[in-house]
Enzyme design. Sequence first.
Site, PDB file in Angstrom:
ATOM      1  N   TRP A   1       0.687  -1.175  -0.446  1.00 43.01           N
ATOM      2  CA  TRP A   1      -0.105  -0.007   0.040  1.00 43.01           C
ATOM      3  C   TRP A   1       1.084   1.050   0.072  1.00 43.01           C
ATOM      4  O   TRP A   1       1.699   1.057   0.757  1.00 43.01           O
ATOM      5  CB  TRP A   1      -0.801   0.200   0.931  1.00 43.01           C
ATOM      6  CG  TRP A   1      -1.508   1.329   1.376  1.00 43.01           C
ATOM      7  CD1 TRP A   1      -2.300   1.574   0.621  1.00 43.01           C
ATOM      8  CD2 TRP A   1      -1.724   2.314   2.304  1.00 43.01           C
ATOM      9  NE1 TRP A   1      -3.481   3.131   0.964  1.00 43.01           N
ATOM     10  CE2 TRP A   1      -2.078   3.431   1.747  1.00 43.01           C
ATOM     11  CE3 TRP A   1      -0.706   2.684   2.700  1.00 43.01           C
ATOM     12  CZ2 TRP A   1      -2.386   4.270   2.651  1.00 43.01           C
ATOM     13  CZ3 TRP A   1      -0.193   3.698   4.013  1.00 43.01           C
ATOM     14  CH2 TRP A   1      -1.753   4.775   3.571  1.00 43.01           C
TER      15      TRP A   1
ATOM     16  N   ASP B   1     -16.010  12.110  -2.336  1.00 47.41           N
ATOM     17  CA  ASP B   1     -15.492  10.668  -1.988  1.00 47.41           C
ATOM     18  C   ASP B   1     -16.362  10.338  -0.919  1.00 47.41           C
ATOM     19  O   ASP B   1     -17.244  10.580  -0.927  1.00 47.41           O
ATOM     20  CB  ASP B   1     -14.220  10.965  -1.372  1.00 47.41           C
ATOM     21  CG  ASP B   1     -13.072  10.063  -2.211  1.00 47.41           C
ATOM     22  OD1 ASP B   1     -13.019   8.778  -1.225  1.00 47.41           O
ATOM     23  OD2 ASP B   1     -12.025  10.205  -2.734  1.00 47.41           O
TER      24      ASP B   1
ATOM     25  N   LYS C   1     -15.815   6.484  -8.554  1.00 45.18           N
ATOM     26  CA  LYS C   1     -14.522   6.499  -8.636  1.00 45.18           C
ATOM     27  C   LYS C   1     -14.911   4.663  -7.426  1.00 45.18           C
ATOM     28  O   LYS C   1     -15.872   4.974  -6.726  1.00 45.18           O
ATOM     29  CB  LYS C   1     -14.114   7.186  -7.094  1.00 45.18           C
ATOM     30  CG  LYS C   1     -12.562   7.122  -6.893  1.00 45.18           C
ATOM     31  CD  LYS C   1     -12.392   7.753  -5.964  1.00 45.18           C
ATOM     32  CE  LYS C   1     -11.026   6.939  -5.561  1.00 45.18           C
ATOM     33  NZ  LYS C   1     -10.696   8.094  -3.728  1.00 45.18           N
TER      34      LYS C   1
ATOM     35  N   ASP D   1     -13.980   1.985  -5.319  1.00 44.63           N
ATOM     36  CA  ASP D   1     -13.362   2.120  -4.371  1.00 44.63           C
ATOM     37  C   ASP D   1     -13.273  -0.267  -3.784  1.00 44.63           C
ATOM     38  O   ASP D   1     -14.436  -0.171  -4.094  1.00 44.63           O
ATOM     39  CB  ASP D   1     -13.016   2.735  -3.478  1.00 44.63           C
ATOM     40  CG  ASP D   1     -11.843   2.837  -3.140  1.00 44.63           C
ATOM     41  OD1 ASP D   1     -10.875   1.890  -2.842  1.00 44.63           O
ATOM     42  OD2 ASP D   1     -11.362   3.793  -1.979  1.00 44.63           O
ATOM     43  N   MET D   2     -12.280  -0.702  -3.084  1.00 43.84           N
ATOM     44  CA  MET D   2     -12.418  -1.825  -3.318  1.00 43.84           C
ATOM     45  C   MET D   2     -10.790  -2.024  -1.658  1.00 43.84           C
ATOM     46  O   MET D   2      -9.790  -1.757  -2.113  1.00 43.84           O
ATOM     47  CB  MET D   2     -11.791  -2.773  -4.319  1.00 43.84           C
ATOM     48  CG  MET D   2     -11.871  -4.220  -3.412  1.00 43.84           C
ATOM     49  SD  MET D   2     -10.581  -4.776  -3.298  1.00 43.84           S
ATOM     50  CE  MET D   2     -11.319  -6.491  -3.637  1.00 43.84           C
ATOM     51  N   ASN D   3     -11.517  -1.523  -0.658  1.00 48.77           N
ATOM     52  CA  ASN D   3     -10.773  -1.754   0.476  1.00 48.77           C
ATOM     53  C   ASN D   3     -10.410  -2.845   1.340  1.00 48.77           C
ATOM     54  O   ASN D   3      -9.284  -2.200   2.401  1.00 48.77           O
ATOM     55  CB  ASN D   3     -11.347  -0.343   1.436  1.00 48.77           C
ATOM     56  CG  ASN D   3     -10.593   1.116   1.002  1.00 48.77           C
ATOM     57  OD1 ASN D   3      -9.595   1.268  -0.291  1.00 48.77           O
ATOM     58  ND2 ASN D   3     -11.451   1.911   0.376  1.00 48.77           N
TER      59      ASN D   3
ATOM     60  N   CYS E   1     -10.539   1.806  -7.879  1.00 43.33           N
ATOM     61  CA  CYS E   1      -8.861   2.514  -7.193  1.00 43.33           C
ATOM     62  C   CYS E   1      -9.043   0.620  -6.721  1.00 43.33           C
ATOM     63  O   CYS E   1     -10.190   0.289  -6.183  1.00 43.33           O
ATOM     64  CB  CYS E   1      -9.863   3.498  -5.919  1.00 43.33           C
ATOM     65  SG  CYS E   1      -8.969   3.927  -5.196  1.00 43.33           S
TER      66      CYS E   1
ATOM     67  N   ASP F   1      -2.821   5.377  -2.785  1.00 46.72           N
ATOM     68  CA  ASP F   1      -3.177   6.210  -2.239  1.00 46.72           C
ATOM     69  C   ASP F   1      -1.675   7.185  -1.752  1.00 46.72           C
ATOM     70  O   ASP F   1      -2.738   8.101  -1.197  1.00 46.72           O
ATOM     71  CB  ASP F   1      -3.641   5.901  -0.702  1.00 46.72           C
ATOM     72  CG  ASP F   1      -4.895   5.159  -0.656  1.00 46.72           C
ATOM     73  OD1 ASP F   1      -5.892   5.680  -1.960  1.00 46.72           O
ATOM     74  OD2 ASP F   1      -5.159   4.877  -0.210  1.00 46.72           O
TER      75      ASP F   1
HETATM   76  C1  GLA Z   1      -9.512   4.217  -0.039  1.00 53.09           C
HETATM   77  C2  GLA Z   1      -8.874   5.263  -1.758  1.00 53.09           C
HETATM   78  C3  GLA Z   1      -8.911   6.593  -1.355  1.00 53.09           C
HETATM   79  C4  GLA Z   1      -9.456   6.761  -0.852  1.00 53.09           C
HETATM   80  C5  GLA Z   1     -10.141   6.189   0.946  1.00 53.09           C
HETATM   81  C6  GLA Z   1     -12.190   6.415   0.891  1.00 53.09           C
HETATM   82  O1  GLA Z   1      -8.172   4.178   0.496  1.00 53.09           O
HETATM   83  O2  GLA Z   1      -8.187   4.932  -2.081  1.00 53.09           O
HETATM   84  O3  GLA Z   1      -8.109   7.406  -1.971  1.00 53.09           O
HETATM   85  O4  GLA Z   1     -10.941   7.183  -1.453  1.00 53.09           O
HETATM   86  O5  GLA Z   1     -10.274   5.100   0.221  1.00 53.09           O
HETATM   87  O6  GLA Z   1     -11.730   5.531   2.118  1.00 53.09           O
END
Ligand code: GLA
Length: 738
Positions: free
Chosen positions: A200, A367, A477, A479-481, A527, A549
């Site tokens: 990361w 976001d 956007k 995302d997948m966190n 993302c 990030d």
């Molecule tokens: C991830 C994305 C960031 C942001 C956060 C929001 O980390 O990479 O750019 O959108 O989630 O929780």
Amino acid sequence: MHIVFHKNTKIFHLYNHEISYIMTILPNGHLGQLYFGKAIRDREDFSHLLEESFRTTSSYFSEELSTMSLEHLKQEYPVYGTTDYREPALEVIQADGSRLSDLQYDSYQITPGKPKLSGLPATYTEHDEEAMTLIVTLKDPVTGLKISLSYTIFKGRSVIARSVHFINEGTETLHLGRAMSLSMDLPDCNYEWLQFSGVWARERHLKTRNLEPGILSVGSLRGSSSHEHNPFVILKRPNTDETQGEAIGFSLIYSGNFLAQAEVDNQNVTRILMGIHPDTFDWKLLPGTEFQTPEAVMAYSGSGLNRLSQTLHSLYQKRLARGYWRDRPRPILINNWEATYFDFNEDRLVDIAGKAKECGVELFVLDDGWFGARRSDYAGLGDWTANRDLLPGGIAGIAERIEALGMKFGLWFEPEMVNEDSDLYRAHPDWILRTPRRRASLGRHQYVLDFSRREVVDCIHAMMAKLLREAKISYIKWDMNRYITECYSAALPADQQGEVFHRYILGVYDLYDRLTSEFPHVLFESCASGGARFDPGLLYYAPQGWTSDDTDAIERQKIQYGTSYCYPVSCMGSHVSAVPNHQLNRNTPLYTRANVAYFGTFGYELDLNKLTVEEQEEVKRQIAFMKEYRELIQFGTFYRLLSPFEGNITSWMVVSPDKKTAIAGWYKILNQVNAPFSRIRLQGLDPELCYHLEGSNQSFYGDELMNVGLFTSDAMCGKSGDRRPSCDFDSRLYVFKA
Ligand code: GLA
């Protein structure tokens, strides 16, 4: 471009002006590999390229075929266990417990263009004249498994796109325990292996290893292609550099668990395997059913790494990415994440957008934090309806206010996830990936939804599509966190649990497909905690991705430089953020932050109201600059000049297709006292053209800039009135016009 089958010699030759790919039907009926590399003229007979000889200790087929040992033959789709001891491309587990297959040549077919891969992202053609596809069919007489190896060669491109399709034409249930997309036996091992690895905020750093006897590999078992390794590797000759020498790139168009491997055997043959990672894969193939592997792309360059990258950039930009935004310069955006995190309300957002609009920004992106009970990352994921306390008019309301400012509006989603504290989880606790009788691990306080289930994807689709229909949303956007753990689907029987990782990704592709089809004008940016799923699979649906990030301008040089080996500038999300930088606490000049971010889609990730008036004026100039040059930067020909992995100075450049305009970026990490003189040799210019260096009274011919170089010595190389003082984290842009 041509595909020929020489019947008498049983040789297939795919070739265009750049490359040749040659295969043959081996004496035992299997398909053998003879050559991949620079184009050579076609001839009836290439059988002399087949090297087979009896070697002491080899196992061989029979006394009649005593030189026939698969251990020493270069093959197209090898199996383990019948004289070949190397790792195979295929493993089929049969009802009697055996794992052997015998892939006998059956037939071939040559078609113009390129057939679509059902449910999977892949390169494509717009006209049949752009490419030809060879499909070679093999059959195992014992199991009835039919295997179609597909090879596409494109006009004017040094690439072959490959994939494999299976049909069980037998009567017993089979399990594919391994079904690689690509297998390739190269005749020697005099290569360096380049991989793009990290973690990361430090994604896709270039790492180089030598090939030695044994196995070397990278891959992912995390459920996504991952921060750790990219599904892209290069083999290059030891003397190959950016401008000359041989290199082969292997890229997998896939976003899930993958393996990329090189095995050097006892005769220095190098076997490359690439495909879905076999460790987490087991596909049940009932009689009559089919399986399609992801596509893998092999690119060849005989003239250095820049050429290899440019080949991939052009293919991925023009024949992998699709849709309305494919060829369009990307909107300059402002994203509120680093500006506010979860601490915002509608007026604060409009305030940020208003100042951005004044500076020339075109798109405002809201976001994380706008939905359900999401006031921190402990709650709300899965409830994709606006939080009315924060956004009284809902998403439609804030989108209207942003549009009224004269900007477009974009929105963040994390469709594949759910928090325990959410209405979705309370209604469907069984919708997460979770192994029965075991606890479910967390990542960022969230669970992963079981996207292998149609009803789960339908439910998320309904919520997202509703918002997209109701509100003026121009950008998403996605995302997948977190990575996947305890991978198991409550909806599948025990003997299909090995399918879940792949079915999950198919579910992700399905949702992308539905949304991009219904909303073709929406720009999607992928993302995954920054760059954890920055792969060609997603590029098919989302023409840009959030590269990392890490928004620090110095760290970004490595990330963008490493990313550029495979991926075009037009797909690299890149923003100017505040200082001290939120990931590193580092202060860099505003101009350096922009000079790095220009080489991507470009945007801002801070509250411009917090800058001084002078800085705001600088931002206006940056945006005007990017609007003038973004077409060139995002779609021109990109060259790496000096590597951040090797020294204190990084440099890269882009050249317009007509070679009349070029922009070079030059970046320094630490300042040096009494520094040596320096210059950089530019690339890709027209030697005959005279280029004016904008902002100066100097002009140079292209041949001088490419051979003598551009003088980049700064004030640290001795006192001189016309040089501005330099500093740590300095940078410059050079704009040349013929
Ligand atoms: C991830 C994305 C960031 C942001 C956060 C929001 O980390 O990479 O750019 O959108 O989630 O929780």
